[in-house]
Design an enzyme around this catalytic site. Sequence first.
Site, PDB file in Angstrom:
ATOM      1  N   SER A 179       1.389  -1.267   0.402  1.00 20.55           N
ATOM      2  CA  SER A 179      -0.216   0.141   0.298  1.00 20.55           C
ATOM      3  C   SER A 179       0.708   1.328  -0.154  1.00 20.55           C
ATOM      4  CB  SER A 179      -0.981   0.163   1.205  1.00 20.55           C
ATOM      5  OG  SER A 179      -0.329  -0.003   2.033  1.00 20.55           O
ATOM      6  N   HIS A 207      -5.353  -3.794  -2.008  1.00 25.12           N
ATOM      7  CA  HIS A 207      -4.554  -2.608  -3.665  1.00 25.12           C
ATOM      8  C   HIS A 207      -4.852  -3.213  -4.741  1.00 25.12           C
ATOM      9  CE1 HIS A 207      -4.885   0.492  -0.464  1.00 25.12           C
ATOM     10  NE2 HIS A 207      -4.039   0.102   0.023  1.00 25.12           N
ATOM     11  N   LYS A 238     -11.683   0.637  -1.307  1.00 20.09           N
ATOM     12  CA  LYS A 238     -10.501   1.244  -2.093  1.00 20.09           C
ATOM     13  C   LYS A 238     -11.451   0.666  -3.346  1.00 20.09           C
ATOM     14  CE  LYS A 238      -7.229   0.115   1.223  1.00 20.09           C
ATOM     15  NZ  LYS A 238      -8.303  -0.896   2.104  1.00 20.09           N
TER      16      LYS A 238
END
Length: 390
Positions: A179, A207, A238
């Site tokens: 990240s 992610h 996300k």
Amino acid sequence: MEAPFIREEIQELEAKGLRRSLREVSGPQGKEIILDGRKVLNFCSNNYLGLADDPRLIQSAVNSLKQEGFGSGASRLVCGNMESHRKLEEALAKFKKIERCLFFASGYMANVGIISALFDREDVVFSDKLNHASIIDGIILSRAQFKRYPHNDMMALGEGLKSASQYRKRLIITDSVFSMDGDFAPLQEIVRLAKKYGAFVMVDEAHAFGVFGKNGRGLVEHLGLEGQVDIQMGTLSKAAGAFGAYCCGSNELIELILNRARSFIYTTGLPSSVAAAAEKAVEIIAAEPERRRQLLKNADAVRAGLKAIGFDTMASQTPIVPVLIKDAVLAVEFSKKLLDQGIFVQAIRPPTVPVGSARLRVTAMATHTSEDLERLLKSMREVGRELLRL
């Protein structure tokens, strides 16, 4: 509570450029946001596909509110297991092509719950040194032997596994996309070593979910490793633009986690409207691959442009593009000067990253236009010349 040490420690954080503060965003999350009352171009969000303010997610949440109300009322194992929770889990399992998924309240709670539910002091966990804090805390809570290997160092991991035959269970756990560095984990080699030494593999796709893979299922799909990773965890906050997290695996695995993960058992179920919005996001991710293509195109353009200016973007291969500044105070100053020009990029400092590696964390979104990217690069060039003499 009044004590001199509190004031002194705050002053020390300030002097080192490590003091943080909350900024208020008004209105929806998008490529542009109203930050502390001012419109700015947002280049530090994890809203990769631009779904956080998508009308379809909003309408799904509204429909759920009308049908199921807001609060879940209790833990999901008591009376808080709502229809939307089940439908989301079924949609995720179908999308991920895995037997079963379990919906957690957050990514942090998922990692803490999963690891501590499955491993204990008779086991050993091998963790990449740059794994997310939630993974580290989950390992500590499990009381398993905690073995960190240097970032993406497969030789060190292999040596560690070779000398760990005395443990009852062995686990290798890694982020798939890191990240703060924006690089990939070498999942193919991790899986190979796991097979060789009889270890389980857990991958945090926070992610990568919605971003990588032909269908957006993550780096596991992208590298052709589906069916070879025991535990897949990811977040819906996300690329999916919603909230919460999932754990996917075999039916037996999920059944055990459901019965042992304290962060699941002792938490009120998320509002059903959150699950309904997340389910719609999964549907959109599957149906609109052009969003991923545009996102990755934008990320490549940002990375190439920053490198051309002279910035160190480290080993980034993803929409997360770090700009290494090293000094925390300087990173904060750089961020402030960008904000003066209407560009919002946060400075990332210790303890989030190692001492001496403070950086700007630039993130691209699918909804950024070429004009947005040009504006970012122009401001980065101007501030870089002023502060770093690039």
